[in-house]
Design a protein around this motif. Sequence first.
Motif, PDB file in Angstrom:
ATOM      1  N   LYS A   1     112.399  77.796 -47.431  1.00  0.00           N
ATOM      2  CA  LYS A   1     112.658  76.567 -46.687  1.00  0.00           C
ATOM      3  C   LYS A   1     112.378  75.372 -47.587  1.00  0.00           C
TER       4      LYS A   1
ATOM      5  N   LYS B   1     110.950  82.661 -47.149  1.00  0.00           N
ATOM      6  CA  LYS B   1     111.382  83.123 -45.828  1.00  0.00           C
ATOM      7  C   LYS B   1     111.702  84.610 -45.938  1.00  0.00           C
TER       8      LYS B   1
ATOM      9  N   THR C   1     117.644  75.452 -46.547  1.00  0.00           N
ATOM     10  CA  THR C   1     117.127  76.683 -47.156  1.00  0.00           C
ATOM     11  C   THR C   1     117.607  76.768 -48.599  1.00  0.00           C
TER      12      THR C   1
END
Length: 124
Positions: free
Chosen positions: A14, A20, A88
Amino acid sequence: MIRRAFWCEHTASKGDLKIKGRPEREIVSTPGEAIRKIRMNVRRLAPTLPSFGQERALNWTDSGGCLQATGALHRGEPCGFSISSHGTWYEWTVRSFDQFLAPAELLLPLVPVHSAPRPRYASH
């Protein structure tokens, strides 16, 4: 026997750079195989990118970027590709390393691990 191999890693993080999920990692045997894996992943991601990101991703997969990356791996240099989409950051990296391969007849057999009972200490 020592053989050249390639360590491939893909991460997604992120905007705060927290990873993530778990990074995807694998070992492949040729530079072409390593770059092919990156190209497939980037092409899969490309339709979700804004137009500028799509153009950049497809230019890398279909022209100079992946060719330069393949050349770097053949020279023993690391390579990679990264792109951002909707907050992202996606990153693919490849590094070469020498993989030590021993013939099966030279490997020692695995020894089963037996748990020894723990000594009990009397409390005072």
